[in-house]
Write an enzyme that holds these catalytic residues in place. Sequence first.
Site, mmCIF file in Angstrom:
data_model
loop_
_atom_site.group_PDB
_atom_site.id
_atom_site.type_symbol
_atom_site.label_atom_id
_atom_site.label_comp_id
_atom_site.label_asym_id
_atom_site.label_seq_id
_atom_site.Cartn_x
_atom_site.Cartn_y
_atom_site.Cartn_z
ATOM 1 N N GLY A 81 64.072 2.950 27.350
ATOM 2 C CA GLY A 81 64.007 4.124 26.488
ATOM 3 C C GLY A 81 63.134 3.880 25.267
ATOM 4 O O GLY A 81 62.734 2.746 24.967
ATOM 5 N N GLN A 82 62.858 4.955 24.544
ATOM 6 C CA GLN A 82 61.951 4.866 23.396
ATOM 7 C C GLN A 82 62.464 3.906 22.323
ATOM 8 O O GLN A 82 61.739 3.031 21.838
ATOM 9 C CB GLN A 82 61.757 6.252 22.780
ATOM 10 C CG GLN A 82 61.087 7.253 23.689
ATOM 11 C CD GLN A 82 60.960 8.610 23.031
ATOM 12 O OE1 GLN A 82 59.879 8.994 22.597
ATOM 13 N NE2 GLN A 82 62.057 9.339 22.920
ATOM 14 N N ALA A 86 72.020 6.712 26.609
ATOM 15 C CA ALA A 86 72.529 8.074 26.417
ATOM 16 C C ALA A 86 71.924 9.016 27.444
ATOM 17 O O ALA A 86 70.872 8.735 28.030
ATOM 18 C CB ALA A 86 72.200 8.585 25.007
ATOM 19 N N THR A 145 69.942 12.144 27.431
ATOM 20 C CA THR A 145 69.125 12.801 26.409
ATOM 21 C C THR A 145 68.456 14.082 26.901
ATOM 22 O O THR A 145 67.719 14.710 26.145
ATOM 23 C CB THR A 145 68.037 11.844 25.901
ATOM 24 O OG1 THR A 145 67.236 11.404 27.008
ATOM 25 C CG2 THR A 145 68.663 10.633 25.208
ATOM 26 N N THR A 203 72.779 11.977 16.765
ATOM 27 C CA THR A 203 71.757 13.023 16.679
ATOM 28 C C THR A 203 72.095 14.099 15.659
ATOM 29 O O THR A 203 73.270 14.325 15.325
ATOM 30 C CB THR A 203 71.607 13.690 18.068
ATOM 31 O OG1 THR A 203 70.735 14.827 17.978
ATOM 32 C CG2 THR A 203 72.948 14.193 18.578
ATOM 33 N N ASP A 204 71.067 14.788 15.191
ATOM 34 C CA ASP A 204 71.258 15.945 14.311
ATOM 35 C C ASP A 204 71.873 17.124 15.065
ATOM 36 O O ASP A 204 72.345 18.081 14.440
ATOM 37 C CB ASP A 204 69.925 16.370 13.695
ATOM 38 C CG ASP A 204 68.885 16.776 14.733
ATOM 39 O OD1 ASP A 204 68.806 16.123 15.798
ATOM 40 O OD2 ASP A 204 68.137 17.744 14.486
ATOM 41 N N TYR A 213 74.942 18.914 24.851
ATOM 42 C CA TYR A 213 74.421 17.631 24.381
ATOM 43 C C TYR A 213 75.029 17.272 23.024
ATOM 44 O O TYR A 213 75.508 16.156 22.816
ATOM 45 C CB TYR A 213 72.901 17.696 24.294
ATOM 46 C CG TYR A 213 72.273 16.501 23.616
ATOM 47 C CD1 TYR A 213 72.233 15.260 24.240
ATOM 48 C CD2 TYR A 213 71.714 16.622 22.346
ATOM 49 C CE1 TYR A 213 71.658 14.158 23.610
ATOM 50 C CE2 TYR A 213 71.140 15.529 21.710
ATOM 51 C CZ TYR A 213 71.112 14.309 22.341
ATOM 52 O OH TYR A 213 70.547 13.227 21.711
ATOM 53 N N LYS A 272 77.547 14.087 22.235
ATOM 54 C CA LYS A 272 77.141 13.059 21.284
ATOM 55 C C LYS A 272 78.149 12.941 20.136
ATOM 56 O O LYS A 272 78.422 11.837 19.653
ATOM 57 C CB LYS A 272 75.744 13.353 20.737
ATOM 58 C CG LYS A 272 74.622 13.157 21.747
ATOM 59 C CD LYS A 272 74.478 11.712 22.207
ATOM 60 C CE LYS A 272 73.885 10.824 21.146
ATOM 61 N NZ LYS A 272 73.680 9.424 21.629
ATOM 62 N N TRP A 295 64.526 14.135 16.402
ATOM 63 C CA TRP A 295 63.145 14.391 16.819
ATOM 64 C C TRP A 295 62.386 13.078 17.059
ATOM 65 O O TRP A 295 61.266 12.891 16.586
ATOM 66 C CB TRP A 295 62.419 15.246 15.773
ATOM 67 C CG TRP A 295 62.933 16.625 15.587
ATOM 68 C CD1 TRP A 295 64.196 17.098 15.869
ATOM 69 C CD2 TRP A 295 62.218 17.738 15.033
ATOM 70 N NE1 TRP A 295 64.296 18.417 15.529
ATOM 71 C CE2 TRP A 295 63.107 18.847 15.010
ATOM 72 C CE3 TRP A 295 60.929 17.896 14.537
ATOM 73 C CZ2 TRP A 295 62.748 20.101 14.526
ATOM 74 C CZ3 TRP A 295 60.555 19.153 14.046
ATOM 75 C CH2 TRP A 295 61.460 20.233 14.059
#
Length: 295
Positions: free
Chosen positions: A11-12, A61, A63, A102-103, A126, A130, A151
């Site tokens: 993942g990123q 996760a 995502t 996450t937001d 989502y 989370k 983001w």
Amino acid sequence: MRRVLVTGRGGQLATALEAALPAQGFEPILVGQPEFEFDRPGTVAAAFAAARPDAVVNCAAWTAVDAAEDDEAGAFRANALGPAMVAAQCAAAGLPLVQVSTDYVFDGRKGAPYVEDDAPNPLCAYGRTKLAGEWAALAGNPRTMVLRTAWVFAPMGNNFVRTMLRVGAGRPELRVVADQRGSPTAAPDLADAIAAVLARIRTAGWRDEHRGVFHAVAAGATTWHGFAEAIFAAAPPHGGPWPRVAPITTAEYPTKATRPADGRLDAARLGRVFGVALPPWQDGLARVMRALHAP
């Protein structure tokens, strides 16, 4: 503290942590599918036994925000039951756990940046899963810190920057939502912040103030439309496209999942407790663009 188990390999954020952690003197141990799967709890215990970590960062996760609307149970297994398993392993060994969130736990109706004590009210599956993962991680391990971010983009993976560059290369004009606000956060910058947080814990030892929720996003905010314009303004020096970007409303680009219209997060607490702050999102974009076009 030296060995850091990082879940979500490929993942990123996990990929960025693989580079950021050694810079702070840590040894990253990345795990992911197929040998580490929340749907097979035995693999979680086996990964901890093999890695013998001193700290854990849970990046694993579900995502796919819109797909979660069709399979909330699957998203719940990954985003809530998974963190519960990780927290239980951490609690048994007395390990610090960084749980990434996450937001999207907020509804975006505050009209100002959210602080950690604001009441969550997720609008989509989502976000709900989370938020449940935050609760599970905090309830399951006394040494848990939840990092909410937003983001996220990187030189690899599926993200807004890479999508814009790909689509923009083939079209003279793009239509991008201009009534959703947030803080684009470069995965390498977020990884640097997590590594710095762990370094502070290593130096000072675990303290009660380390437990709880922290916001970790790039400084500043923009809209998706503003972000797209910045991406294309940065692209030409690297040989990238520069199409026209037309602003549209959320209603003109319907999606299965409802996103917060204003998901800005106040990250001051991270600075107060750990002395860590992320750079402006524009700097993160420049960093990722350089990495994307590195020889």
